[in-house]
Design an enzyme around this catalytic site. Sequence first.
Site, short mmCIF file in Angstrom:
data_model
loop_
_atom_site.label_atom_id
_atom_site.label_comp_id
_atom_site.label_asym_id
_atom_site.label_seq_id
_atom_site.Cartn_x
_atom_site.Cartn_y
_atom_site.Cartn_z
N TYR A 99 0.83 -1.21 0.00
CA TYR A 99 0.00 0.00 0.00
C TYR A 99 0.87 1.27 0.00
O TYR A 99 0.38 2.33 0.32
CB TYR A 99 -0.92 0.00 1.22
N TYR A 154 -11.20 -1.08 0.50
CA TYR A 154 -11.15 -0.65 1.91
C TYR A 154 -9.84 0.04 2.21
O TYR A 154 -9.68 0.63 3.28
CB TYR A 154 -11.40 -1.84 2.84
N ARG A 155 -8.90 0.05 1.26
CA ARG A 155 -7.55 0.54 1.51
C ARG A 155 -6.87 0.54 0.15
O ARG A 155 -7.23 -0.27 -0.70
CB ARG A 155 -6.90 -0.49 2.41
#
Length: 513
Positions: free
Chosen positions: A86, A458-459
Amino acid sequence: MIVLDPARLEAAMRRFAAIVGEDHVWRDDAARHGYKDAMAPRDAMSYAPRGAVAPANVEEVQAIVRVAGEMGIPLWPISRGKNFGYGGSAPRFGEVVMLDLVRMNRILEVNVEHGYVVLEPGVSFDDLYTYLVESRIPLWMSAAAHTWGSVLGNALERGVGYTPYGEHASKVCGLEVVTGTGELLRTGMGALDGARTWQMFPYGFGPSWDAAFMQSNFGIVTRMGLWLMPEPEHTLNLAMKFDRPEDLPLGVEALRPLKLDGTVQANPSFGNIIRNLAVRAPRSEYYQGTGPIPASVLDDARVRTGVGHWNFSIRLFGDKAINTINAEKVKRAFSALPYQFEVSEWNRGEPLRGSGSPTPSLAALGVVDWLGGPGGHLTFSPVSPFSGAEAWEQYTTIRGMYEDAGFDYYGGFTAGQRYLNHISMILFNRDDAEMTGRANALFSSLIETAARRGWGEYRTHTLFYDEVARTYGYNNGALRRWNETVKDAVDPHGIIAPGKMGIWPRAYREAQA
Ligand code: ADP
Protein backbone atom coordinates in the site's frame (compact mmCIF):
# COMPACT_ATOMS: atom_id res chain seq x y z
CA MET A 1 1.63 20.30 -7.49
CA ILE A 2 3.07 22.75 -4.97
CA VAL A 3 6.87 22.65 -5.08
CA LEU A 4 8.90 23.50 -1.97
CA ASP A 5 11.20 26.45 -2.20
CA PRO A 6 14.77 25.16 -1.49
CA ALA A 7 15.76 28.10 0.75
CA ARG A 8 12.59 27.79 2.81
CA LEU A 9 13.06 24.04 3.10
CA GLU A 10 16.66 24.52 4.17
CA ALA A 11 15.64 27.02 6.85
CA ALA A 12 12.91 24.67 8.10
CA MET A 13 15.31 21.73 8.26
CA ARG A 14 17.68 23.83 10.36
CA ARG A 15 14.87 24.60 12.76
CA PHE A 16 13.85 20.92 12.86
CA ALA A 17 17.47 20.04 13.69
CA ALA A 18 17.39 22.52 16.56
CA ILE A 19 14.36 20.63 17.94
CA VAL A 20 15.49 17.00 17.51
CA GLY A 21 19.28 17.29 17.14
CA GLU A 22 21.37 17.12 13.93
CA ASP A 23 21.50 13.32 14.05
CA HIS A 24 17.78 12.97 13.54
CA VAL A 25 17.32 15.14 10.47
CA TRP A 26 18.21 13.86 6.97
CA ARG A 27 18.55 15.60 3.63
CA ASP A 28 20.95 13.29 1.79
CA ASP A 29 19.87 11.27 -1.23
CA ALA A 30 20.48 7.87 0.38
CA ALA A 31 18.15 8.68 3.28
CA ARG A 32 15.55 10.33 1.07
CA HIS A 33 15.48 7.39 -1.35
CA GLY A 34 15.29 5.01 1.60
CA TYR A 35 11.72 6.19 2.16
CA LYS A 36 10.58 5.14 -1.32
CA ASP A 37 8.27 2.16 -1.48
CA ALA A 38 10.51 -0.92 -1.39
CA MET A 39 7.80 -2.88 -3.23
CA ALA A 40 7.05 -0.40 -6.01
CA PRO A 41 8.41 -0.29 -9.54
CA ARG A 42 11.86 1.29 -9.58
CA ASP A 43 10.89 4.40 -11.49
CA ALA A 44 9.40 7.76 -10.67
CA MET A 45 6.21 6.02 -9.56
CA SER A 46 7.39 5.99 -5.96
CA TYR A 47 8.46 9.28 -4.53
CA ALA A 48 11.41 10.21 -2.38
CA PRO A 49 10.60 12.98 0.13
CA ARG A 50 12.70 16.16 0.30
CA GLY A 51 13.97 15.24 3.75
CA ALA A 52 13.08 13.54 7.01
CA VAL A 53 12.90 14.37 10.69
CA ALA A 54 12.56 11.88 13.54
CA PRO A 55 11.30 13.25 16.88
CA ALA A 56 11.81 11.39 20.15
CA ASN A 57 8.70 12.52 21.99
CA VAL A 58 5.38 14.29 21.65
CA GLU A 59 6.76 17.70 22.61
CA GLU A 60 9.16 17.47 19.68
CA VAL A 61 6.31 16.45 17.36
CA GLN A 62 4.36 19.52 18.48
CA ALA A 63 7.35 21.80 17.97
CA ILE A 64 7.98 20.39 14.47
CA VAL A 65 4.33 20.82 13.50
CA ARG A 66 4.36 24.46 14.67
CA VAL A 67 7.48 25.22 12.61
CA ALA A 68 6.03 23.35 9.61
CA GLY A 69 2.80 25.33 9.87
CA GLU A 70 4.59 28.63 10.16
CA MET A 71 6.85 27.88 7.19
CA GLY A 72 4.38 25.97 5.02
CA ILE A 73 6.31 22.70 4.99
CA PRO A 74 4.08 19.60 4.56
CA LEU A 75 4.89 16.61 6.75
CA TRP A 76 4.18 12.96 5.98
CA PRO A 77 3.86 11.01 9.27
CA ILE A 78 4.79 7.35 9.34
CA SER A 79 5.09 5.01 12.28
CA ARG A 80 7.46 2.27 11.07
CA GLY A 81 6.86 2.60 7.34
CA LYS A 82 6.15 -1.09 6.67
CA ASN A 83 2.80 -0.65 4.96
CA PHE A 84 3.92 -2.90 2.10
CA GLY A 85 1.61 -3.34 -0.87
CA TYR A 86 0.00 0.00 0.00
CA GLY A 87 3.02 2.29 -0.37
CA GLY A 88 5.36 1.21 2.44
CA SER A 89 7.02 4.28 3.90
CA ALA A 90 6.55 6.40 0.78
CA PRO A 91 4.62 9.66 0.74
CA ARG A 92 1.89 10.40 -1.81
CA PHE A 93 4.26 12.81 -3.58
CA GLY A 94 7.80 14.01 -3.04
CA GLU A 95 7.31 17.62 -1.93
CA VAL A 96 7.08 16.75 1.77
CA VAL A 97 9.32 16.10 4.75
CA MET A 98 8.85 12.72 6.38
CA LEU A 99 7.85 12.84 10.03
CA ASP A 100 9.36 9.51 11.03
CA LEU A 101 7.97 8.42 14.41
CA VAL A 102 10.05 5.26 14.72
CA ARG A 103 12.04 6.62 17.69
CA MET A 104 8.85 6.99 19.72
CA ASN A 105 8.77 3.30 20.58
CA ARG A 106 7.66 2.98 24.18
CA ILE A 107 5.10 0.53 25.44
CA LEU A 108 3.64 2.90 28.01
CA GLU A 109 1.28 0.57 29.84
CA VAL A 110 0.04 -2.99 29.69
CA ASN A 111 -3.02 -3.47 31.84
CA VAL A 112 -3.53 -7.18 32.44
CA GLU A 113 -6.67 -6.83 34.53
CA HIS A 114 -8.50 -4.76 31.92
CA GLY A 115 -6.80 -6.22 28.84
CA TYR A 116 -5.24 -3.29 27.03
CA VAL A 117 -1.94 -1.75 26.00
CA VAL A 118 -1.02 1.90 25.51
CA LEU A 119 1.76 2.36 23.01
CA GLU A 120 3.63 4.77 20.78
CA PRO A 121 3.94 4.67 16.95
CA GLY A 122 7.38 3.05 16.78
CA VAL A 123 6.36 -0.15 18.63
CA SER A 124 6.39 -3.09 16.20
CA PHE A 125 4.38 -6.29 16.48
CA ASP A 126 7.70 -8.02 17.22
CA ASP A 127 8.39 -5.61 20.10
CA LEU A 128 4.94 -6.11 21.59
CA TYR A 129 5.11 -9.89 21.23
CA THR A 130 8.54 -10.02 22.89
CA TYR A 131 7.42 -7.76 25.71
CA LEU A 132 4.29 -9.79 26.43
CA VAL A 133 6.09 -13.14 26.30
CA GLU A 134 9.16 -12.07 28.28
CA SER A 135 7.03 -10.41 30.94
CA ARG A 136 4.77 -13.49 31.03
CA ILE A 137 1.71 -11.36 30.46
CA PRO A 138 -1.30 -13.55 29.61
CA LEU A 139 -2.57 -11.27 26.82
CA TRP A 140 -2.30 -11.94 23.08
CA MET A 141 -1.84 -9.40 20.35
CA SER A 142 -3.29 -9.78 16.88
CA ALA A 143 -0.84 -9.04 14.07
CA ALA A 144 -0.61 -8.33 10.36
CA ALA A 145 0.78 -10.98 7.98
CA HIS A 146 4.34 -9.82 8.70
CA THR A 147 5.26 -8.55 12.16
CA TRP A 148 7.79 -5.87 11.24
CA GLY A 149 5.28 -3.04 11.05
CA SER A 150 3.88 -0.74 13.68
CA VAL A 151 0.99 -1.93 15.85
CA LEU A 152 -0.37 1.62 15.91
CA GLY A 153 0.22 2.33 12.20
CA ASN A 154 -1.45 -0.90 11.16
CA ALA A 155 -4.53 -0.25 13.32
CA LEU A 156 -4.78 3.27 11.88
CA GLU A 157 -4.77 1.79 8.37
CA ARG A 158 -7.43 -0.76 9.41
CA GLY A 159 -5.14 -3.75 9.01
CA VAL A 160 -6.43 -7.23 9.78
CA GLY A 161 -5.10 -10.17 11.76
CA TYR A 162 -6.28 -13.68 12.49
CA THR A 163 -7.33 -13.85 16.14
CA PRO A 164 -10.78 -12.84 17.43
CA TYR A 165 -9.26 -9.34 17.79
CA GLY A 166 -8.22 -9.36 14.14
CA GLU A 167 -10.24 -6.33 13.07
CA HIS A 168 -7.60 -4.06 14.57
CA ALA A 169 -9.35 -0.73 14.09
CA SER A 170 -12.29 -1.97 16.16
CA LYS A 171 -10.00 -2.64 19.15
CA VAL A 172 -8.60 0.89 19.30
CA CYS A 173 -9.70 2.71 22.44
CA GLY A 174 -8.41 6.22 22.99
CA LEU A 175 -5.89 8.23 20.98
CA GLU A 176 -3.49 11.05 21.69
CA VAL A 177 -3.16 13.28 18.65
CA VAL A 178 -1.08 16.28 17.63
CA THR A 179 -3.32 18.53 15.54
CA GLY A 180 -2.41 20.61 12.51
CA THR A 181 -1.72 23.60 14.78
CA GLY A 182 0.55 21.60 17.09
CA GLU A 183 -2.00 21.28 19.85
CA LEU A 184 -2.33 18.07 21.86
CA LEU A 185 -5.71 16.35 21.84
CA ARG A 186 -6.97 13.26 23.66
CA THR A 187 -10.00 11.51 22.27
CA GLY A 188 -12.90 9.89 24.11
CA MET A 189 -12.67 9.66 27.89
CA GLY A 190 -9.06 10.91 27.65
CA ALA A 191 -10.39 14.47 27.38
CA LEU A 192 -11.30 14.30 31.07
CA ASP A 193 -8.39 15.34 33.27
CA GLY A 194 -7.37 12.33 35.34
CA ALA A 195 -9.60 10.02 33.27
CA ARG A 196 -9.90 6.51 34.74
CA THR A 197 -11.56 4.87 31.71
CA TRP A 198 -9.70 6.23 28.65
CA GLN A 199 -8.82 2.73 27.40
CA MET A 200 -12.09 1.15 28.55
CA PHE A 201 -15.00 3.20 27.17
CA PRO A 202 -14.39 3.82 23.48
CA TYR A 203 -17.06 6.44 22.82
CA GLY A 204 -16.48 9.33 25.23
CA PHE A 205 -18.94 12.17 25.50
CA GLY A 206 -20.27 13.71 22.31
CA PRO A 207 -18.92 12.86 18.85
CA SER A 208 -16.36 10.02 18.75
CA TRP A 209 -13.18 10.89 16.88
CA ASP A 210 -10.95 7.78 17.06
CA ALA A 211 -12.23 6.52 13.72
CA ALA A 212 -11.76 9.95 12.12
CA PHE A 213 -8.00 9.71 12.66
CA MET A 214 -7.84 6.34 10.86
CA GLN A 215 -6.88 6.34 7.17
CA SER A 216 -6.93 10.10 7.46
CA ASN A 217 -4.77 13.21 7.48
CA PHE A 218 -6.60 15.07 10.23
CA GLY A 219 -3.89 14.63 12.86
CA ILE A 220 -0.70 12.85 13.92
CA VAL A 221 -1.34 10.02 16.34
CA THR A 222 1.31 9.85 19.05
CA ARG A 223 -0.27 7.37 21.42
CA MET A 224 -2.92 4.65 21.14
CA GLY A 225 -4.90 2.49 23.51
CA LEU A 226 -5.55 -0.98 22.08
CA TRP A 227 -7.49 -3.87 23.58
CA LEU A 228 -5.61 -7.17 23.82
CA MET A 229 -7.19 -10.60 24.05
CA PRO A 230 -6.86 -12.61 27.28
CA GLU A 231 -4.87 -15.74 26.54
CA PRO A 232 -7.41 -18.51 25.90
CA GLU A 233 -7.35 -21.85 27.69
CA HIS A 234 -7.43 -23.71 24.40
CA THR A 235 -7.48 -23.23 20.65
CA LEU A 236 -8.76 -25.68 18.07
CA ASN A 237 -7.86 -25.40 14.42
CA LEU A 238 -9.92 -26.89 11.60
CA ALA A 239 -8.01 -26.77 8.31
CA MET A 240 -9.53 -27.65 4.96
CA LYS A 241 -8.43 -27.68 1.33
CA PHE A 242 -10.70 -27.46 -1.67
CA ASP A 243 -9.66 -29.21 -4.88
CA ARG A 244 -11.55 -26.97 -7.26
CA PRO A 245 -11.84 -23.19 -7.73
CA GLU A 246 -15.61 -23.52 -7.94
CA ASP A 247 -15.85 -24.80 -4.36
CA LEU A 248 -15.40 -21.26 -3.07
CA PRO A 249 -19.11 -20.28 -3.03
CA LEU A 250 -20.11 -23.33 -0.96
CA GLY A 251 -17.33 -22.57 1.52
CA VAL A 252 -18.41 -18.95 1.86
CA GLU A 253 -22.03 -19.96 2.37
CA ALA A 254 -21.05 -22.51 5.01
CA LEU A 255 -18.99 -19.95 6.93
CA ARG A 256 -21.42 -17.02 6.86
CA PRO A 257 -23.89 -18.18 9.56
CA LEU A 258 -20.97 -19.14 11.82
CA LYS A 259 -19.51 -15.64 11.57
CA LEU A 260 -22.88 -13.99 11.85
CA ASP A 261 -23.84 -15.72 15.10
CA GLY A 262 -20.35 -15.49 16.60
CA THR A 263 -19.52 -19.22 16.62
CA VAL A 264 -16.38 -18.29 14.67
CA GLN A 265 -14.79 -15.19 16.19
CA ALA A 266 -11.53 -15.01 14.25
CA ASN A 267 -11.23 -14.08 10.58
CA PRO A 268 -10.66 -17.20 8.45
CA SER A 269 -9.10 -16.54 5.08
CA PHE A 270 -9.71 -18.58 1.92
CA GLY A 271 -6.31 -18.36 0.19
CA ASN A 272 -6.01 -19.44 -3.43
CA ILE A 273 -3.52 -21.95 -4.76
CA ILE A 274 -0.91 -19.43 -5.90
CA ARG A 275 -0.95 -17.77 -2.47
CA ASN A 276 -0.01 -21.17 -1.08
CA LEU A 277 2.47 -22.21 -3.77
CA ALA A 278 4.31 -18.90 -3.51
CA VAL A 279 5.34 -19.44 0.12
CA ARG A 280 7.02 -22.73 -0.91
CA ALA A 281 8.99 -21.92 -4.03
CA PRO A 282 9.31 -19.40 -6.85
CA ARG A 283 7.07 -19.69 -9.88
CA SER A 284 9.81 -21.28 -12.02
CA GLU A 285 9.48 -24.44 -9.89
CA TYR A 286 6.00 -24.90 -11.28
CA TYR A 287 6.06 -23.26 -14.69
CA GLN A 288 8.63 -21.70 -17.01
CA GLY A 289 6.27 -20.24 -19.62
CA THR A 290 5.16 -16.64 -19.94
CA GLY A 291 1.65 -15.38 -19.19
CA PRO A 292 -0.53 -16.68 -16.36
CA ILE A 293 0.07 -20.28 -15.29
CA PRO A 294 -2.45 -22.49 -17.16
CA ALA A 295 -5.17 -24.18 -15.09
CA SER A 296 -3.88 -27.68 -15.95
CA VAL A 297 -0.37 -26.83 -14.71
CA LEU A 298 -1.81 -25.41 -11.49
CA ASP A 299 -3.82 -28.55 -10.98
CA ASP A 300 -0.73 -30.73 -11.42
CA ALA A 301 1.10 -28.55 -8.88
CA ARG A 302 -1.83 -28.92 -6.50
CA VAL A 303 -1.67 -32.71 -6.66
CA ARG A 304 2.13 -32.79 -6.47
CA THR A 305 2.48 -30.41 -3.49
CA GLY A 306 -0.67 -31.33 -1.62
CA VAL A 307 -1.95 -27.75 -1.34
CA GLY A 308 -5.57 -27.07 -2.16
CA HIS A 309 -7.03 -24.81 -4.79
CA TRP A 310 -8.43 -22.92 -1.81
CA ASN A 311 -6.88 -23.36 1.62
CA PHE A 312 -8.34 -22.06 4.84
CA SER A 313 -8.53 -22.76 8.49
CA ILE A 314 -11.10 -21.92 11.11
CA ARG A 315 -9.54 -21.46 14.51
CA LEU A 316 -11.65 -21.48 17.63
CA PHE A 317 -10.36 -19.68 20.72
CA GLY A 318 -11.68 -20.17 24.26
CA ASP A 319 -12.59 -22.89 26.70
CA LYS A 320 -11.88 -26.40 25.54
CA ALA A 321 -15.41 -27.64 26.22
CA ILE A 322 -16.96 -24.82 24.20
CA ASN A 323 -14.44 -25.16 21.36
CA THR A 324 -15.24 -28.87 21.18
CA ILE A 325 -18.95 -28.17 20.78
CA ASN A 326 -18.35 -25.38 18.28
CA ALA A 327 -16.01 -27.59 16.25
CA GLU A 328 -18.89 -30.02 15.74
CA LYS A 329 -21.06 -27.10 14.62
CA VAL A 330 -18.39 -26.03 12.12
CA LYS A 331 -18.04 -29.58 10.79
CA ARG A 332 -21.80 -29.84 10.30
CA ALA A 333 -21.87 -26.50 8.45
CA PHE A 334 -19.22 -27.74 5.99
CA SER A 335 -20.65 -31.24 5.59
CA ALA A 336 -22.02 -30.46 2.11
CA LEU A 337 -18.44 -30.20 0.87
CA PRO A 338 -16.62 -33.42 -0.07
CA TYR A 339 -13.59 -32.70 2.15
CA GLN A 340 -12.51 -33.41 5.71
CA PHE A 341 -11.12 -30.99 8.24
CA GLU A 342 -7.65 -31.60 9.60
CA VAL A 343 -7.95 -30.85 13.30
CA SER A 344 -5.20 -29.66 15.65
CA GLU A 345 -5.38 -28.31 19.17
CA TRP A 346 -3.33 -26.18 21.51
CA ASN A 347 -3.57 -26.02 25.29
CA ARG A 348 -2.37 -23.17 27.50
CA GLY A 349 1.19 -23.84 28.64
CA GLU A 350 2.31 -25.43 25.37
CA PRO A 351 4.72 -23.50 23.06
CA LEU A 352 2.91 -20.64 21.35
CA ARG A 353 3.88 -21.58 17.80
CA GLY A 354 0.83 -23.25 16.34
CA SER A 355 -1.52 -21.79 18.94
CA GLY A 356 -3.02 -19.09 16.74
CA SER A 357 -1.16 -16.36 18.62
CA PRO A 358 0.84 -14.53 15.96
CA THR A 359 4.57 -15.07 16.41
CA PRO A 360 7.30 -12.92 14.80
CA SER A 361 7.62 -13.67 11.10
CA LEU A 362 8.65 -11.98 7.89
CA ALA A 363 7.77 -15.01 5.75
CA ALA A 364 4.86 -13.20 4.13
CA LEU A 365 7.26 -10.78 2.46
CA GLY A 366 9.15 -13.52 0.57
CA VAL A 367 6.29 -14.18 -1.83
CA VAL A 368 7.01 -11.00 -3.74
CA ASP A 369 9.92 -12.84 -5.34
CA TRP A 370 7.47 -15.22 -7.05
CA LEU A 371 8.79 -14.12 -10.43
CA GLY A 372 12.43 -14.46 -9.40
CA GLY A 373 13.03 -11.01 -7.94
CA PRO A 374 13.64 -8.28 -7.23
CA GLY A 375 9.92 -8.53 -6.72
CA GLY A 376 7.32 -5.96 -5.90
CA HIS A 377 3.60 -5.95 -5.38
CA LEU A 378 0.50 -3.83 -5.46
CA THR A 379 -2.39 -4.92 -3.28
CA PHE A 380 -5.96 -4.62 -4.53
CA SER A 381 -8.51 -4.77 -1.73
CA PRO A 382 -12.19 -4.55 -2.62
CA VAL A 383 -14.79 -5.60 -0.07
CA SER A 384 -17.25 -8.32 -1.09
CA PRO A 385 -20.66 -9.11 0.35
CA PHE A 386 -20.51 -12.28 2.47
CA SER A 387 -22.25 -14.39 -0.15
CA GLY A 388 -21.04 -17.32 -2.20
CA ALA A 389 -22.55 -16.02 -5.42
CA GLU A 390 -21.18 -12.50 -5.01
CA ALA A 391 -17.74 -13.67 -3.91
CA TRP A 392 -17.64 -15.92 -6.96
CA GLU A 393 -18.60 -13.08 -9.26
CA GLN A 394 -15.94 -10.83 -7.77
CA TYR A 395 -13.33 -13.59 -7.90
CA THR A 396 -13.99 -14.56 -11.52
CA THR A 397 -14.15 -10.92 -12.67
CA ILE A 398 -10.91 -9.94 -10.96
CA ARG A 399 -9.03 -13.13 -11.71
CA GLY A 400 -10.06 -12.79 -15.36
CA MET A 401 -8.66 -9.27 -15.44
CA TYR A 402 -5.36 -10.39 -13.89
CA GLU A 403 -5.01 -13.16 -16.46
CA ASP A 404 -6.00 -10.96 -19.42
CA ALA A 405 -3.21 -8.59 -18.35
CA GLY A 406 -0.75 -11.52 -18.23
CA PHE A 407 -0.53 -11.90 -14.42
CA ASP A 408 -1.13 -14.81 -12.09
CA TYR A 409 -4.02 -14.25 -9.74
CA TYR A 410 -2.69 -14.37 -6.17
CA GLY A 411 -5.49 -13.74 -3.72
CA GLY A 412 -7.90 -14.67 -1.04
CA PHE A 413 -11.02 -13.77 0.86
CA THR A 414 -10.71 -12.92 4.55
CA ALA A 415 -13.94 -13.10 6.50
CA GLY A 416 -15.11 -10.24 8.67
CA GLN A 417 -18.34 -10.57 10.59
CA ARG A 418 -20.55 -9.37 7.73
CA TYR A 419 -18.19 -8.89 4.78
CA LEU A 420 -15.25 -10.45 2.97
CA ASN A 421 -12.02 -8.59 2.33
CA HIS A 422 -10.94 -9.76 -1.10
CA ILE A 423 -7.22 -9.14 -1.10
CA SER A 424 -5.19 -9.91 -4.21
CA MET A 425 -1.67 -8.92 -5.16
CA ILE A 426 -0.22 -8.02 -8.52
CA LEU A 427 3.25 -9.52 -8.29
CA PHE A 428 5.79 -8.07 -10.69
CA ASN A 429 9.48 -7.72 -11.31
CA ARG A 430 10.49 -4.25 -10.11
CA ASP A 431 13.11 -3.82 -12.82
CA ASP A 432 10.89 -4.76 -15.74
CA ALA A 433 9.46 -1.51 -17.07
CA GLU A 434 7.04 -3.21 -19.45
CA MET A 435 5.66 -5.44 -16.72
CA THR A 436 5.32 -2.68 -14.14
CA GLY A 437 3.55 -0.51 -16.69
CA ARG A 438 1.09 -3.37 -17.22
CA ALA A 439 0.67 -3.74 -13.46
CA ASN A 440 -0.20 -0.07 -13.02
CA ALA A 441 -2.66 -0.17 -15.93
CA LEU A 442 -4.29 -3.31 -14.53
CA PHE A 443 -4.64 -1.65 -11.14
CA SER A 444 -6.47 1.34 -12.58
CA SER A 445 -8.85 -0.85 -14.54
CA LEU A 446 -9.51 -3.00 -11.46
CA ILE A 447 -10.53 0.11 -9.51
CA GLU A 448 -12.83 1.23 -12.29
CA THR A 449 -14.41 -2.16 -12.97
CA ALA A 450 -14.95 -2.83 -9.27
CA ALA A 451 -16.60 0.56 -8.75
CA ARG A 452 -18.97 -0.06 -11.67
CA ARG A 453 -20.05 -3.30 -9.96
CA GLY A 454 -20.60 -1.56 -6.60
CA TRP A 455 -17.41 -2.91 -4.99
CA GLY A 456 -15.30 -0.34 -3.17
CA GLU A 457 -11.75 -0.77 -1.84
CA TYR A 458 -11.15 -0.65 1.91
CA ARG A 459 -7.55 0.54 1.51
CA THR A 460 -5.23 1.30 -1.35
CA HIS A 461 -1.69 2.11 -2.46
CA THR A 462 -0.52 5.71 -2.08
CA LEU A 463 -0.32 6.10 -5.86
CA PHE A 464 -3.99 5.30 -6.32
CA TYR A 465 -5.53 7.37 -3.50
CA ASP A 466 -7.16 9.83 -5.88
CA GLU A 467 -8.50 7.18 -8.22
CA VAL A 468 -10.11 5.22 -5.42
CA ALA A 469 -11.37 8.34 -3.62
CA ARG A 470 -13.11 9.43 -6.84
CA THR A 471 -15.13 6.21 -6.88
CA TYR A 472 -16.73 7.25 -3.58
CA GLY A 473 -18.60 9.97 -5.43
CA TYR A 474 -22.19 9.69 -4.18
CA ASN A 475 -24.16 12.94 -4.48
CA ASN A 476 -21.56 14.90 -6.36
CA GLY A 477 -18.76 13.86 -4.01
CA ALA A 478 -20.54 14.81 -0.77
CA LEU A 479 -18.17 12.69 1.32
CA ARG A 480 -15.09 14.16 -0.37
CA ARG A 481 -16.41 17.69 0.20
CA TRP A 482 -17.12 16.85 3.84
CA ASN A 483 -13.58 15.51 4.28
CA GLU A 484 -12.17 18.66 2.69
CA THR A 485 -14.23 20.89 4.99
CA VAL A 486 -12.92 19.03 8.04
CA LYS A 487 -9.37 19.02 6.65
CA ASP A 488 -9.31 22.78 6.12
CA ALA A 489 -10.68 23.37 9.62
CA VAL A 490 -8.42 21.03 11.61
CA ASP A 491 -5.25 21.53 9.57
CA PRO A 492 -5.47 25.20 8.54
CA HIS A 493 -1.91 25.29 7.14
CA GLY A 494 -2.55 22.11 5.12
CA ILE A 495 0.65 20.44 6.36
CA ILE A 496 -0.38 16.95 7.47
CA ALA A 497 -0.07 14.32 4.74
CA PRO A 498 -1.56 16.32 1.85
CA GLY A 499 -3.39 13.99 -0.55
CA LYS A 500 -3.68 11.08 1.91
CA MET A 501 -6.75 9.05 0.88
CA GLY A 502 -7.40 11.67 -1.81
CA ILE A 503 -7.99 14.42 0.77
CA TRP A 504 -6.12 17.55 -0.34
CA PRO A 505 -5.85 20.77 1.66
CA ARG A 506 -7.31 23.93 0.10
CA ALA A 507 -4.03 25.31 -1.33
CA TYR A 508 -3.39 22.07 -3.25
CA ARG A 509 -6.95 21.90 -4.54
CA GLU A 510 -6.62 25.44 -5.83
CA ALA A 511 -3.24 24.68 -7.40
CA GLN A 512 -4.71 21.64 -9.18
CA ALA A 513 -7.89 23.39 -10.33
P1 ADP B 1 3.23 0.16 9.43
O1 ADP B 1 4.68 0.29 9.76
O2 ADP B 1 2.38 -0.35 10.55
O3 ADP B 1 2.94 -0.64 8.20
P2 ADP B 1 3.26 2.83 8.42
O4 ADP B 1 4.15 3.57 9.33
O5 ADP B 1 3.80 2.39 7.10
O6 ADP B 1 2.63 1.61 9.19
O7 ADP B 1 1.97 3.73 8.21
C1 ADP B 1 1.11 3.57 7.13
C2 ADP B 1 0.43 4.89 6.84
O8 ADP B 1 -0.41 5.23 7.95
C3 ADP B 1 1.38 6.08 6.71
O9 ADP B 1 1.79 6.29 5.38
C4 ADP B 1 0.53 7.24 7.19
O10 ADP B 1 -0.29 7.72 6.13
C5 ADP B 1 -0.35 6.61 8.24
N1 ADP B 1 0.21 6.78 9.58
C6 ADP B 1 1.09 5.95 10.17
N2 ADP B 1 1.37 6.34 11.39
C7 ADP B 1 0.68 7.46 11.62
C8 ADP B 1 0.54 8.34 12.74
N3 ADP B 1 1.19 8.09 13.85
N4 ADP B 1 -0.28 9.41 12.62
C9 ADP B 1 -0.95 9.63 11.48
N5 ADP B 1 -0.88 8.83 10.40
C10 ADP B 1 -0.07 7.76 10.46
